[in-house]
Every structure is written in C-alpha cells, then in structure tokens.
Design a protein around this motif. Structure first.
Motif, short mmCIF file in Angstrom:
data_model
loop_
_atom_site.label_atom_id
_atom_site.label_comp_id
_atom_site.label_asym_id
_atom_site.label_seq_id
_atom_site.Cartn_x
_atom_site.Cartn_y
_atom_site.Cartn_z
N PRO A 40 0.84 -1.20 0.00
CA PRO A 40 0.00 0.00 0.00
C PRO A 40 0.87 1.25 0.00
O PRO A 40 1.80 1.37 0.80
N GLU A 41 0.56 2.18 -0.87
CA GLU A 41 1.40 3.37 -1.03
C GLU A 41 0.78 4.63 -0.43
O GLU A 41 1.47 5.62 -0.24
N THR A 42 -0.51 4.61 -0.16
CA THR A 42 -1.21 5.78 0.35
C THR A 42 -1.84 5.48 1.71
O THR A 42 -2.05 4.30 2.05
N PRO A 43 -2.20 6.51 2.47
CA PRO A 43 -2.87 6.26 3.75
C PRO A 43 -4.16 5.46 3.59
O PRO A 43 -4.42 4.53 4.38
N ASP A 44 -4.97 5.76 2.57
CA ASP A 44 -6.23 5.04 2.39
C ASP A 44 -5.98 3.58 2.05
O ASP A 44 -6.70 2.69 2.54
N GLU A 45 -5.00 3.31 1.20
CA GLU A 45 -4.68 1.93 0.87
C GLU A 45 -4.21 1.16 2.10
O GLU A 45 -4.58 0.00 2.30
N ASP B 47 9.34 6.15 4.81
CA ASP B 47 8.23 6.70 4.02
C ASP B 47 6.93 5.93 4.23
O ASP B 47 6.16 5.68 3.29
N PRO C 9 3.15 5.45 5.10
CA PRO C 9 2.05 6.41 4.91
C PRO C 9 0.99 6.43 6.03
O PRO C 9 0.07 7.24 5.97
N LYS D 294 3.93 16.11 6.69
CA LYS D 294 3.56 15.01 5.81
C LYS D 294 2.05 14.80 5.78
O LYS D 294 1.49 14.43 4.74
N SER E 79 0.60 17.34 3.45
CA SER E 79 0.84 17.04 2.04
C SER E 79 0.02 15.86 1.53
O SER E 79 0.04 15.55 0.34
N GLY E 80 -0.70 15.19 2.44
CA GLY E 80 -1.50 14.04 2.04
C GLY E 80 -0.73 12.74 1.99
O GLY E 80 -1.29 11.70 1.60
N ARG E 81 0.54 12.77 2.39
CA ARG E 81 1.36 11.56 2.31
C ARG E 81 1.32 10.73 3.58
O ARG E 81 1.92 9.65 3.63
#
Length: 260
Positions: A67-72, A159, A161, A236, A239-241
């Motif tokens: 998963p690369e994003t907070p939602d994922e 990194d 998320p 962070k 920035s949405g990350r």
C-alpha cells in the motif's frame, strides 16, 4: 456509531493482495500484569464480518503490492482485521522467499503504536507478516523520546504512509492510572511515569469501570493529537502523504474500530 466509525472501507479484492516491502492501583498493574476486567459489547469495526466464517485455504502467493497511500494502508488493515476476527487468517509473508528478500531491506506500510498487552499483538490482530508493519509498543501507548523517535523513523526514513495509535479494551495500564489517581498512591519506580502520562487523560465525568473505559479512548485520542502536532509528521499529513489515526481493539469481538 456515536463518535466512532470504521477504519477504512469494506475490504475489496484488491485489498487482499500481498506486498513487499497492596493497594488497588498496585494490584491492578502488578498482580494482573497490565490487564483489566471490563467488558464491552460489539461496536462499529474495520469491516463487517459475514454471518458465518468458515476457514479458507491459504492462497498461493502470486502478486504482492505494498500500500502506497494512507487510504490503501487503512484498507489493508481493515481486510486483515476482518480475516482475524472471522478466523480466516492467511498468515502472509512468512515464506522462505519473503524471509530471504527481507535480508536486503524492509518496506512496511504502517506504523502501529500499541500497548504492551500480550493479548493485542498487531501482526496477529491485522493478519500481517514479516516486513508489513513497524510496531512500537509501550504500556498505555505512552509517548517518550524513544517512542517518538521510533515512530518518526518509520515515517521519515521508510516513508510509511500510516501511523495507527491502537488502544484496547480492558487496558491494565489505564486502569492502574485511574486507581492511582483516585487513591493518591504512588506506583513503584518507573511504573509511576506511565500513570503520570495517562493521568491528564482521565475522564472524571465517569465513575467506576465507565471511567476506565472512557479514559482508554481519551488517551488514544490524546496520543494521536500529540503525534499529529509533531512538525515533521504534521508536514507530511498536510501534504497528504501521511495519516495519523486513533483506533481501539475490543477483546470481546476482536474488532478494531476507528476513534475520531
């Protein structure tokens, strides 16, 4: 659901992919080993469990995606907790190939800051495996410089998320802090530090077991807010990350629900 809501949406097929990369207070803490006795009913959770849960075979590992994003990341935790509480665990990322791949690095997708309670191991509660979660644990999710630095390392260096602050039903650290606050007794040695950190979050509008139970949630929210106020983490988030989320695990039904 009152102030609580689900952490992540209902799991989808894509979420199932794998990825690389002598006093009451003293007795409460010492005799029962940071456990408690309060019980709660079922509440809103990470996902909706099916009416019947039949164990399914572990699928063949063919495709994995971190998963690369907070939602994922939230959706993956939701899917894992659903498997856990319906007895359909996959015990992912334990194969010889995965173990070998992790010798060259790690790429976890979430930091879970949880309590030291032996009944709430994050990798089991979320059905994750090697290299999936960076777990930081302290009694009552108490923050100090080492804990803050550990969380920051995961976010800034790896990194990651998502940071999830995970409290739980029947937290003995919270119960001991509440009872020490009521009795005025000091706890032994470094254990008093834990009670001191939890004390500002005690919900004095409640009495008895309800006070302990409410304080568990208030404490999670306070820890989450403090993390969110850290400048590097706040940048962070802006920035949405990164997302910093508070949640609670209920021992009675094994569900994790988001605290807002």
């Amino acid at each position: 659901m009152n102030a609580d809501r689900s952490v992540g949406a209902e799991p989808t097929a894509s979420a199932h992919k794998r990825f690389p990369h002598t006093s009451p207070a003293r007795r409460a803490l010492l005799r029962f080993g940071l456990t408690g006795a309060a019980a709660l009913g079922a509440t809103a959770a990470l996902g909706t469990a099916p009416a019947s849960a039949t164990p399914t075979p572990t699928p063949t590992l063919t495709s994995r995606r971190r998963p690369e994003t907070p939602d994922e990341a939230l959706r993956e935790l939701a899917a894992g907790n659903l498997r856990w509480r319906t007895f359909r665990e996959r015990h992912p990322d334990e194969s010889p190939a995965v173990r070998q791949s992790l010798t060259s690095g790690q790429h976890p997708f979430a930091v879970v800051l949880g309590c030291i309670d032996s009944r709430v191991p994050p990798e089991l509660v979320f059905d994750q495996g090697l290299g999936d979660l960076m777990t930081v644990r302290s009694a009552g999710e108490v923050l100090d410089e080492a804990v803050l630095g550990s969380v920051a390392y995961g976010v800034l260096e790896l990194d990651i998320p998502l940071v999830l602050v995970l409290g739980h039903q029947s937290c003995g650290a919270v119960k001991a802090a509440v009872e020490a606050d009521e009795s005025g007794e000091r706890l032994p040695a470094h254990i008093q530090y834990i009670a001191d950190q939890i004390a500002p979050n005690i919900d004095h509008t409640k009495e008895g077991d309800a006070r302990v139970d409410s304080t568990i949630d208030v404490n999670v929210r306070a820890v989450r807010a403090r993390l969110a106020a850290e400048p590097d983490l706040a940048a962070k988030v802006a920035s949405g990350r990164l997302a910093i989320v508070g949640a609670r695990y209920d021992l009675t039904n094994q569900r994790v629900r988001r605290l807002t």
